[in-house]
Design a protein around this motif. Structure first.
Motif, PDB file in Angstrom:
ATOM      1  N   ARG A 244     -45.190 -94.762  42.049  1.00 36.46           N
ATOM      2  CA  ARG A 244     -43.957 -94.093  41.660  1.00 36.46           C
ATOM      3  C   ARG A 244     -43.455 -93.285  42.840  1.00 36.46           C
ATOM      4  N   LYS A 245     -42.158 -93.201  43.002  1.00 37.07           N
ATOM      5  CA  LYS A 245     -41.606 -92.372  44.081  1.00 37.07           C
ATOM      6  C   LYS A 245     -41.736 -90.911  43.696  1.00 37.07           C
ATOM      7  N   LEU A 246     -41.850 -90.100  44.727  1.00 35.90           N
ATOM      8  CA  LEU A 246     -41.943 -88.656  44.509  1.00 35.90           C
ATOM      9  C   LEU A 246     -40.638 -87.995  44.950  1.00 35.90           C
TER      10      LEU A 246
ATOM     11  N   THR B 188     -38.501 -88.492  37.025  1.00 31.94           N
ATOM     12  CA  THR B 188     -38.340 -88.773  38.463  1.00 31.94           C
ATOM     13  C   THR B 188     -36.906 -88.471  38.903  1.00 31.94           C
ATOM     14  N   GLN B 189     -36.640 -88.708  40.175  1.00 37.23           N
ATOM     15  CA  GLN B 189     -35.346 -88.490  40.835  1.00 37.23           C
ATOM     16  C   GLN B 189     -35.091 -86.992  41.017  1.00 37.23           C
ATOM     17  N   SER B 190     -35.159 -86.579  42.255  1.00 37.87           N
ATOM     18  CA  SER B 190     -35.091 -85.135  42.561  1.00 37.87           C
ATOM     19  C   SER B 190     -33.846 -84.453  41.996  1.00 37.87           C
TER      20      SER B 190
ATOM     21  N   GLU C  20     -51.407 -85.968  49.577  1.00 34.52           N
ATOM     22  CA  GLU C  20     -51.364 -86.563  50.911  1.00 34.52           C
ATOM     23  C   GLU C  20     -50.613 -87.883  50.839  1.00 34.52           C
ATOM     24  N   TRP C  21     -49.878 -88.204  51.907  1.00 36.13           N
ATOM     25  CA  TRP C  21     -49.159 -89.496  51.984  1.00 36.13           C
ATOM     26  C   TRP C  21     -50.082 -90.650  51.614  1.00 36.13           C
ATOM     27  N   ASN C  22     -51.289 -90.650  52.217  1.00 39.59           N
ATOM     28  CA  ASN C  22     -52.177 -91.799  52.049  1.00 39.59           C
ATOM     29  C   ASN C  22     -52.785 -91.879  50.655  1.00 39.59           C
ATOM     30  N   ASP C  23     -52.852 -90.762  49.987  1.00 35.70           N
ATOM     31  CA  ASP C  23     -53.448 -90.765  48.646  1.00 35.70           C
ATOM     32  C   ASP C  23     -52.461 -91.229  47.594  1.00 35.70           C
ATOM     33  N   TRP C  24     -51.157 -91.000  47.852  1.00 35.44           N
ATOM     34  CA  TRP C  24     -50.195 -91.174  46.769  1.00 35.44           C
ATOM     35  C   TRP C  24     -50.183 -92.574  46.158  1.00 35.44           C
ATOM     36  N   PRO C  25     -50.094 -93.663  46.993  1.00 30.67           N
ATOM     37  CA  PRO C  25     -49.973 -94.992  46.358  1.00 30.67           C
ATOM     38  C   PRO C  25     -51.151 -95.290  45.446  1.00 30.67           C
TER      39      PRO C  25
HETATM   40  N1  LIG Z   1     -33.784 -90.771  45.101  1.00 28.12           N
HETATM   41  C1  LIG Z   1     -35.167 -90.383  44.996  1.00 28.12           C
HETATM   42  C2  LIG Z   1     -35.885 -90.765  46.265  1.00 28.12           C
HETATM   43  C3  LIG Z   1     -37.366 -90.646  46.109  1.00 28.12           C
HETATM   44  C4  LIG Z   1     -38.092 -91.088  47.362  1.00 28.12           C
HETATM   45  O1  LIG Z   1     -37.639 -91.959  48.128  1.00 28.12           O
HETATM   46  N2  LIG Z   1     -39.277 -90.498  47.576  1.00 28.12           N
HETATM   47  C5  LIG Z   1     -40.064 -90.788  48.738  1.00 28.12           C
HETATM   48  C6  LIG Z   1     -40.429 -89.489  49.459  1.00 28.12           C
HETATM   49  S1  LIG Z   1     -39.025 -88.512  49.899  1.00 28.12           S
HETATM   50  C7  LIG Z   1     -41.383 -91.450  48.339  1.00 28.12           C
HETATM   51  O2  LIG Z   1     -41.891 -91.225  47.248  1.00 28.12           O
HETATM   52  N3  LIG Z   1     -41.969 -92.244  49.229  1.00 28.12           N
HETATM   53  C8  LIG Z   1     -43.287 -92.818  49.005  1.00 28.12           C
HETATM   54  C9  LIG Z   1     -43.222 -94.211  48.470  1.00 28.12           C
HETATM   55  O3  LIG Z   1     -42.148 -94.838  48.521  1.00 28.12           O
HETATM   56  O4  LIG Z   1     -44.273 -94.693  48.023  1.00 28.12           O
HETATM   57  C10 LIG Z   1     -35.257 -88.870  44.741  1.00 28.12           C
HETATM   58  O5  LIG Z   1     -34.330 -88.145  45.126  1.00 28.12           O
HETATM   59  O6  LIG Z   1     -36.228 -88.425  44.135  1.00 28.12           O
END
Ligand SMILES: N[C@@H](CCC(=O)N[C@@H](CS)C(=O)NCC(=O)O)C(=O)O
Length: 197
Positions: free
Chosen positions: A47-49, A60-62, A37-42
């Protein structure tokens, strides 16, 4: 050969995790499709997903994740030059997705910005891709690569924002149909969770 363990963590969306998911499906590689969930992630991790854990090692990095998996799946292209062409097409598609004003809060401004984007940039993107494809079946060489899969992923989302946006580019619509007809990809599309984006 030792079995690898794959855990892909993302939100409950196609978004930036969908290309890795397509490649897993294409290759028939089992993976844990973890959706948070968005709210659970932080609270879980700063880390970015998406994050892919390979035997517990986080990546990381899609696009780095997708390129890594495409190598495993034999989807990067069959020469150094073909690999670079596939990379370039992936970057071209990605550039467009980065222009989408996902974070615009004002719905009217958001619609205006999306209109502008599809009027000014989409025709250039579509012409570029169609020109590159020519009368061949796949974007690079004579077999499918991760660039073809990414084209399908992106067009699915662009079509939500602008239904029929590629209709006047029939060769590209043919490519999209061919990706959709790859049995393992078709199976994934039918069985994945339904989400808007
Ligand atoms: N360039 C990165 C972008 C990653 C990114 O911005 N992820 C967003 C979701 S699409 C995210 O984790 N947002 C939640 C946050 O910043 O805490 C990739 O392609 O993985």
């Amino acid at each position: 050969m030792t079995m690898q363990s794959y855990k892909l963590t993302y939100f409950n969306m196609r978004g930036r995790a969908e290309l890795p998911r397509y490649i897993f499906a294409y290759a028939g590689i089992a993976f844990e499709d973890r959706r948070v969930e968005w709210n659970d992630w932080p609270s879980i991790k700063k880390r970015k997903l998406p994050v892919l854990e390979v035997n517990g090692v986080p990546l990381t990095q899609s696009l780095a994740i997708a390129r890594f998996l495409a190598k495993e799946a034999g989807l990067v292209g069959n020469s150094k030059l073909a690999e670079a062409q596939a990379d370039a097409l992936v970057d071209t598609l990605n550039d467009f997705t980065l222009l989408i004003p996902w974070r615009e809060d004002n719905p009217q401004i958001k619609t205006q910005k999306i209109d502008m984007l599809f009027q000014s940039h989409a025709p250039k993107l579509l012409d570029h891709l169609q020109c590159h494809l020519g009368d061949r079946e796949w974007l690079v060489g004579d077999s499918e690569t991760w660039a073809d899969l990414y084209c399908h992923v992106c067009f699915t989302t662009f079509s939500v924002l602008r239904p029929g946006f590629a209709d006047d580019h029939p060769a590209l619509c043919g490519l999209i149909d061919r990706v959709e007809a790859i049995p393992n990809v078709a199976k994934w599309i039918q069985s994945r969770p339904t989400t808007e984006f």
